[in-house]
Design an enzyme around this catalytic site. Structure first.
Site, PDB file in Angstrom:
ATOM      1  N   TRP A   1       0.849  -1.191   0.000  1.00  0.00           N
ATOM      2  CA  TRP A   1       0.000   0.000   0.000  1.00  0.00           C
ATOM      3  C   TRP A   1       0.886   1.242   0.000  1.00  0.00           C
ATOM      4  O   TRP A   1       1.449   1.634   1.031  1.00  0.00           O
ATOM      5  CB  TRP A   1      -0.895   0.013   1.246  1.00  0.00           C
ATOM      6  CG  TRP A   1      -2.115  -0.841   1.114  1.00  0.00           C
ATOM      7  CD1 TRP A   1      -2.869  -1.027   0.002  1.00  0.00           C
ATOM      8  CD2 TRP A   1      -2.726  -1.618   2.147  1.00  0.00           C
ATOM      9  NE1 TRP A   1      -3.915  -1.870   0.258  1.00  0.00           N
ATOM     10  CE2 TRP A   1      -3.857  -2.243   1.576  1.00  0.00           C
ATOM     11  CE3 TRP A   1      -2.447  -1.831   3.495  1.00  0.00           C
ATOM     12  CZ2 TRP A   1      -4.707  -3.074   2.300  1.00  0.00           C
ATOM     13  CZ3 TRP A   1      -3.281  -2.664   4.212  1.00  0.00           C
ATOM     14  CH2 TRP A   1      -4.400  -3.272   3.631  1.00  0.00           C
TER      15      TRP A   1
ATOM     16  N   GLU B   1     -15.538   1.661  -7.177  1.00  0.00           N
ATOM     17  CA  GLU B   1     -15.038   1.297  -8.500  1.00  0.00           C
ATOM     18  C   GLU B   1     -15.977   0.353  -9.236  1.00  0.00           C
ATOM     19  O   GLU B   1     -15.953   0.270 -10.477  1.00  0.00           O
ATOM     20  CB  GLU B   1     -13.652   0.652  -8.383  1.00  0.00           C
ATOM     21  CG  GLU B   1     -12.537   1.604  -8.014  1.00  0.00           C
ATOM     22  CD  GLU B   1     -12.446   1.910  -6.525  1.00  0.00           C
ATOM     23  OE1 GLU B   1     -11.594   2.730  -6.125  1.00  0.00           O
ATOM     24  OE2 GLU B   1     -13.242   1.321  -5.746  1.00  0.00           O
TER      25      GLU B   1
ATOM     26  N   ASP C   1       9.723  -3.047 -11.509  1.00  0.00           N
ATOM     27  CA  ASP C   1       8.470  -2.288 -11.618  1.00  0.00           C
ATOM     28  C   ASP C   1       8.248  -1.727 -13.017  1.00  0.00           C
ATOM     29  O   ASP C   1       9.085  -1.845 -13.909  1.00  0.00           O
ATOM     30  CB  ASP C   1       8.470  -1.156 -10.588  1.00  0.00           C
ATOM     31  CG  ASP C   1       7.176  -1.119  -9.794  1.00  0.00           C
ATOM     32  OD1 ASP C   1       6.105  -1.176 -10.412  1.00  0.00           O
ATOM     33  OD2 ASP C   1       7.245  -1.035  -8.562  1.00  0.00           O
TER      34      ASP C   1
END
Length: 576
Positions: free
Chosen positions: A192, A238, A288
């Site tokens: 997170w 969402e 990433d």
């Protein structure tokens, strides 16, 4: 929408010739990544979705690269073109459709689609929902084909998880996509990031006390998967966006071991909790989407109390790294779908383009209607004050007659009308947590270039020069940039490391967007500007290590090359 759920999408991809089944046994440790990376970087018709049917150590097949082209991304959302979705949204935002009774009546049938925005929650069932056909109360993550994507990754990671949480003392849920590193058979780390909604909800539970329920859905309807990545305002569900996109409400069912609701057609669901009072765990590094390894850090631990799944589930995953990769096309969907909203908030904005080399958050090129002096700067400042776009390191503004996606045209405008003394806007502010170039985490320099023409004379002789150097000492990049300015040979100079091919403009710009902080690396002299886009060292003011480039091992490259014909990618009939 012509299909329902991930299984329906896989069937549709196969019907359209957009999916290859790979029957050869493959390893989830690096091998799947290397295969997928080679396929998703193809510029020909060989860029397909991949379904690996036999994965070492797991009974479940793995789906990769499902969204890895503009065509498949649009298809996943039930459209032929992403701009068709934007046009639909634009029609709902056009208040002219509600300005008279006759127009309202004419537009009325489309308003019924808004009913699809409301998810259908079901607490009790006459029969088990498909995501709970199998319930494992003694969960074992070792049975899932979780990938190790890159050689220096800290372990295996869930890369396409839909993480469901809810705000304390409410029924309001949130969904986000956060990578999860497997720690053991029943726990993972939960990545997170500080500016994400999940981190805010975690902090709320930490202050309140008590366990935080968390459920993770894997393999949902593509509209649900996309919605989990969309930059929606906090506390806007969402699932409402997902229902609108799929033109059908999302059916949600209650989890077995906590009170969260998840999509009924998910392939897998990991149920559990996070204890906010528990010590954080070391997570990462991870290769990433910037094309670099994000550094390891401390994050919360997710405890899994049950795994539920379909009888014959498919495990979805993605690989991120140096662009272009699958996640670029998901970002492109956001660019197109949210353009009507941006134009409503910024009437001067005409078009926007987020180049793949900018990895979503590092660069935005916008075309602007110059209806008044300073319109371009108005748009730049509005973007820097807007949600996730506030982390844009570079914003280039051009006239509305220029296509922002035409790199050559944009460069011509910058070289002719971008005066560093008058048209460069340097702003300090928040940066993405994955940005490694600034001296401090999460904060650094951002640059706006007003390359619009209003009231300007073009600069004759503007030229771009890309200068690779062998950097032997700290500040060599800066010294070279300043020396090039003194030579007055070119008007725009990019100093890069020696391993960068100057003719490969895509890689050059990827390095520039990732490696500069303009408060440290931009130098100007009249109408000329130079950037030091080399790797930086701690002696150059960094307060943290510079990350490694993502590179696959030679051993895996060789293995994949030797097995390539057996995969059947070039000729699916040859797959064994």
């Amino acid at each position: 929408m012509s299909y329902r759920g991930l299984a329906g999408f896989i069937h549709l991809l196969e019907e359209r010739g957009e999916l290859i089944r790979i029957k050869t046994k493959v390893s989830p440790l690096l091998e799947i990544t290397e295969i997928t990376d080679k396929v998703c970087k193809r510029k020909d018709s060989g860029n397909k979705a991949l379904l690996f049917e036999q994965v070492e150590g797991s009974p479940y097949p793995v789906l990769m690269n499902a969204f890895g082209t503009d065509k498949r991304m649009a298809l996943s959302l039930g459209a032929d073109n992403l701009d068709d979705i934007a046009a639909d949204i634009g029609a709902y935002l056009d208040f002219g459709n509600y300005s008279s009774f006759s127009r309202l009546i004419s537009f009325g049938p489309k308003l019924l689609r808004l009913l699809c925005c409301f998810p259908l929650r079901s607490r009790f069932h006459l029969k088990r929902p498909s995501c709970q056909q199998v319930i494992e109360r003694e969960p074992d993550l070792g049975q899932l084909p979780v990938l190790q994507c890159w050689p220096l990754d800290g372990g295996r990671f869930f890369t396409l998880p839909l993480v469901f949480t809810k705000y304390p003392d409410t029924k309001l849920q949130n969904i986000g996509m956060y990578r999860m590193q497997v720690l053991d058979s029943k726990t993972t780390a939960m990545h997170w990031q500080k500016h994400k909604d999940g981190a805010g909800i975690y902090e709320a539970y930490r202050k309140k006390g008590g366990l935080m329920p968390v459920s993770v859905a894997l393999g949902c309807d593509p509209a649900v998967t996309y919605a989990s990545t969309a930059p929606l305002p906090p506390k806007l569900d969402e699932m409402m966006l997902a229902g609108f996109l799929r033109k059908w409400p999302v059916k949600m069912v209650k989890c077995v071991t906590n009170d969260l609701y998840v999509p009924a057609d998910a392939e897998f669901v990991l149920e559990g909790y996070v204890d906010p009072d528990e010590e954080l765990v070391w997570e990462g590094p991870f290769g990433d989407h910037t094309g670099y390894y994000s550094l390891a850090d401390w994050y919360p631990k997710f405890h899994i109390t049950a795994i539920t799944h379909k009888k014959n589930p498919v495990y979805p995953a993605t690989v991120v790294g140096k662009p272009p990769m699958e996640d670029c096309y998901m970002a492109k969907a956001t660019e197109r779908i949210f353009l009507p909203l941006l134009k409503m908030m910024m009437p001067e904005l005409r078009e926007i383009h987020l180049p793949f080399e900018g990895v979503f958050h590092n660069c935005a090129v916008v075309s602007v209607k110059q209806s008044y002096p300073g319109a371009a700067r108005t748009v730049m400042n509005a973007i820097w004050g807007m949600g996730q776009m506030r982390t844009a390191k570079l914003i280039v503004a051009v006239d509305e007659t220029v296509d922002p996606s035409d790199a050559a045209a944009v460069w011509r405008e910058v070289l002719s009308y971008g005066d560093p003394q008058k048209d460069f806007v340097v702003s300090e502010g928040p940066l993405d947590s994955l940005d490694h170039s600034s001296d401090l985490p999460l904060y650094g320099g951002r640059l706006g270039i007003d390359a619009t023409r209003r009231g300007k004379e073009p600069f004759e002789g503007g030229a771009l020069e890309i200068v690779p150097i062998s950097k032997e000492q700290p500040w060599d990049g800066r010294r070279k940039a300043l020396a090039m300015l003194e030579e007055k040979r070119s008007s725009f100079i990019l100093v890069v490391d020696e391993d960068v091919d100057p003719s490969d403009h895509s890689t050059v710009m990827w390095r520039v967007f990732n490696n500069i902080d303009v408060t440290r690396d931009l130098f100007t002299d009249g109408r000329r500007a130079a950037f030091d886009a080399t790797r930086k060292r701690t002696e150059e003011g960094l307060s943290r290590p510079w990350p490694e480039d993502i590179v696959m091992t030679e051993e895996i490259r060789k293995r994949v090359s030797e097995k390539w014909s057996a995969y059947g990618i070039d000729n699916p009939k040859d797959s064994k």
